[in-house]
Enzyme design. Sequence first.
Site, short mmCIF file in Angstrom:
data_model
loop_
_atom_site.label_atom_id
_atom_site.label_comp_id
_atom_site.label_asym_id
_atom_site.label_seq_id
_atom_site.Cartn_x
_atom_site.Cartn_y
_atom_site.Cartn_z
N LYS A 91 0.72 -1.17 0.10
CA LYS A 91 0.12 0.13 0.12
C LYS A 91 1.01 1.20 -0.07
CE LYS A 91 -3.79 -0.26 2.08
NZ LYS A 91 -4.83 -0.17 3.28
N ARG A 125 -3.51 2.99 8.55
CA ARG A 125 -3.79 1.64 7.93
C ARG A 125 -2.48 0.62 7.70
NH1 ARG A 125 -7.02 5.12 4.59
NH2 ARG A 125 -9.28 4.58 4.02
N GLY A 155 -8.40 -7.02 4.77
CA GLY A 155 -9.39 -7.23 5.81
C GLY A 155 -8.61 -8.19 7.15
N MET A 158 -5.85 -7.11 8.78
CA MET A 158 -5.21 -6.39 9.56
C MET A 158 -6.08 -4.96 10.08
SD MET A 158 -1.14 -6.67 9.01
CE MET A 158 -1.25 -6.47 7.19
N ARG A 206 -3.75 -1.64 -6.16
CA ARG A 206 -2.89 -2.76 -5.87
C ARG A 206 -3.25 -3.69 -6.96
NH1 ARG A 206 -5.88 -4.29 -0.23
NH2 ARG A 206 -7.93 -4.78 -1.27
N HIS A 222 -16.15 -8.23 2.21
CA HIS A 222 -15.12 -9.23 2.62
C HIS A 222 -15.37 -10.37 2.22
CE1 HIS A 222 -13.60 -11.94 5.85
NE2 HIS A 222 -12.67 -11.18 5.82
N SER A 276 12.49 -43.62 -10.52
CA SER A 276 11.42 -42.56 -10.33
C SER A 276 11.44 -42.50 -8.75
CB SER A 276 10.00 -43.28 -10.83
OG SER A 276 8.69 -42.42 -10.40
N CYS A 331 7.35 -39.23 -9.01
CA CYS A 331 5.70 -39.69 -8.99
C CYS A 331 5.26 -39.86 -7.66
CB CYS A 331 5.83 -41.02 -9.70
SG CYS A 331 6.49 -42.39 -8.68
N TYR A 338 11.12 -35.66 -15.59
CA TYR A 338 9.74 -35.47 -16.03
C TYR A 338 9.14 -35.52 -14.39
CZ TYR A 338 9.42 -40.48 -14.85
OH TYR A 338 9.42 -41.69 -14.05
#
Length: 895
Positions: A32, A102, A111, A113, A358, A474, A783, A850, A870
């Site tokens: 911000k 803020r 929302g 903080m 933002r 919110h 693998s 895998c 892979y």
Amino acid sequence: MDSVGTMDKWVYNFGAGAAEGRAEMRELLGGKGANLAEMSNLGLPVPPGFTITTGVCTRYYDDDRTYPSSLSDQVSDALKTVEKVVGAKFGSSENPLLLSVRSGSRTSMPGMMDTVLNLGLNDQTVEGLAAGSRDERFAFDSYRRFIQMYGDVVLGVAHHHFEEILELYKDERGYALDTDLSAEDWRSITEAYKNKVAEQLGEPFPQDPEQQLWGAIGAVFGSWQNQRAITYRRLHDIPSDWGTAVNVQSMVFGNMGDDCATGVAFTRNPSTGESAVFGEYLINAQGEDVVAGIRTPQPLSKASAMNGNSVLPSMEETMPGVYGELLDVFARLEKHYRDMQDIEFTVQQGKLYMLQTRSGKRTAAAALKIAVDMANEGLIDRGEAIRRVDADSLEKLLHPTLDPDAPRTVLARGLAASPGAASGVLVLSADEAEVRARAGEDVILARIETSPEDIHGMHAARGILTARGGMTSHAAVVARGMGRPCVSGAGELRIDYAAGTVSVGDVGVQAGQIITIDGSTGEVMQGEVPTVQPSLGPDFDSLMAWVDDARELTVRTNAETPTDARAARQFGAEGIGLCRTEHMFFDGDRITAIRQMIMSETEAERRAALDKILPMQRQDFVELFQIMAGLPVTIRLLDPPLHEFLPRSEEEIDEMAASTGSTADDVRRRASQLHELNPMLGHRGCRLGLSYPEVYEMQSRAIFEAAVEVGRQSGETVVPEVMIPLAATRAELELLKTRITAVADAVSKEAGQEIDYLVGTMIELPRACLRAGQIAEVAEFFSFGTNDLTQTTFGISRDDSARFLGRYQELGIFERDPFVTVDVDGVGELVRLATERGRATRADIKLGICGEHGGDPASVKFCHDVGLDYVSCSPYRVPVARLAAAQAALESPRS
């Protein structure tokens, strides 16, 4: 401190067309603060203020919640600069400067903080504000807002105390809306609020503006460690040591009259990605009114009013001049940041002020469309488009939506706040949502309006429903960020927490019953509605084509059923990296034959039972080879211990005894013989193959006969990859490979043709990693089975670890669950070592992964970096892995 800041500089000014900071300083100034500085440098109308850096937050917690010694003087100097620009003085009873305070982390945490508005008001300055604005009502409306917000955020007087005072006051006088209250009414409310604070705290509401300011600064820094912020950081992998900045800014007022307004806007639609104005505003209101859902917001454009069936006038109609300015700002900001922006603004007496910009939170579908559109528009290149789409979010596009032809009973309609559909048990509290979800239930969380305290329940829920709130409330913003369907602002719903019901008129649903919500249409339905597969569309195809051009890793799938294999091929899988053959044995006749084999006393009896399974197993492989059409298929031979195939209940034991020609006592005795105290480290994997070689011989024959059959049908060579699980030594692998080769030779002779195949092993034990050089003398591929490798490296059972892994993450022992993301330092080091030693022995050895990690973006990045060939993952994660592989290649190209 951040390299862009000076060690002892803690405060950076912005506003009046200039700033000490810039957009690149977000680590120091927070998102911000950095963007307020950037907008100031761009010459946009930003109310002046200053940012206290994230470094102060870090010092605050490191030094037992104390500030650097020079901070007070720097804040005082910055405040004087603001006073000079605005032409007002902080604490003045004649011309008071009022402030907003803020938070502002590096990354958006909407929302989570705390915020305080109208700071600086007290019994004297409110009179000065009333005189200066010539609007007593506005002044005392602002004062009561400040007392409520400061009382809640800083002093710990829960907001419901103030809400009850206001609601009771309105009810007694027959007022329906806040706008019905006069100046005198607000004076009375203000006194009642101050009395409530004194009653709760035993001391009066603070009147010293300086004390108010430092109280608010401390509250913002303190909120970095509140429970909802901690939960949000955990869910979004935000490091706790980043800290938050504090932004102190001169107030501008959207509640001074009908030529004032406040609003929230997105430069593109955050739900669909469409390039169109999206947002809401309220006349004569302050910012929290828009997101809190207390009043129903109005649309910005006439088009969105028509599309949303809103009867309220748009800003395009009520404030055409300001609306035109706002469109110009949209265009400038989007061109400058090269991304969709989420903007907060206020109009004070006809003048537009920008309070925040933002990069906007967006749904997975919107992120995809925006990235592709911006690349096609020339705002970004294709590589940047690939980076812009969160890999994990892609899976959300691949799951079913409501069947448009299915019957449905619509209970109510609200705003289509976050797309997607979900059915589940209706719950009315965040705590219950979390408890039921942990028990395995799908839940829909319904609230009158959500608050940041509901974050844990929103995450647990399959969908979110609110009676109040708009598209930027919110609930809507958080749901979109989480990928949860959300219907907000369903105003006709009556949600009765005490009675446990959600109703419209006489029609109601009791908590615990099933409901369905459609976040794409805003419909709320009774019961469960069937779903259909999604249509991905040309944007998905475009992005994935760019992804495939960029990536270096191949992406396979884990599949053993034709359904999964076909789905994976549709999602772009380039073969099967793991076919778990044991999953094929639990159906009908197969489980009976397997159990007959297990009950057999001799090898001949076992072979007779296995002969019944051979044709079924062969047909399984035929189907997989056909679907994969020449792509590699890695088939893991039987891995789990035999007792997993035995029944547990008495009824099943009797059934098995009857089907195998045994007695119930025989079955119990055999189960007792096979019982293991630690089966994960017991008689499984290659150990089974050595004890019962006929099992692996049958499976190998099924594989090779299927390869011959499909090869003859297609005219193309099928090259199966036969994987031996859980090998720890070269000797184990060599003995079993000899048997597999013998089977291949026999089938080749019977078929009258050569069979091309590979034999490799699943590396899932630390010893196998350490001895990978010797194992590679026999194995033609590795693998990495990182599920078991993680278990055996940490000595942690994946099935039992959930009891304490969360605590480990809270304590900072684990940054992430090691069963979700590869532990690079430990498990990853073993994989790296095995890769190096395996390739040193056999340069052309094929290397892949895998485990479940194959579909985790951070783990895919590791696999790219370590040089694997892979990754393999579940079908619905294939696009995720493809995108993650491309992002890894763009970040760290191999060549």
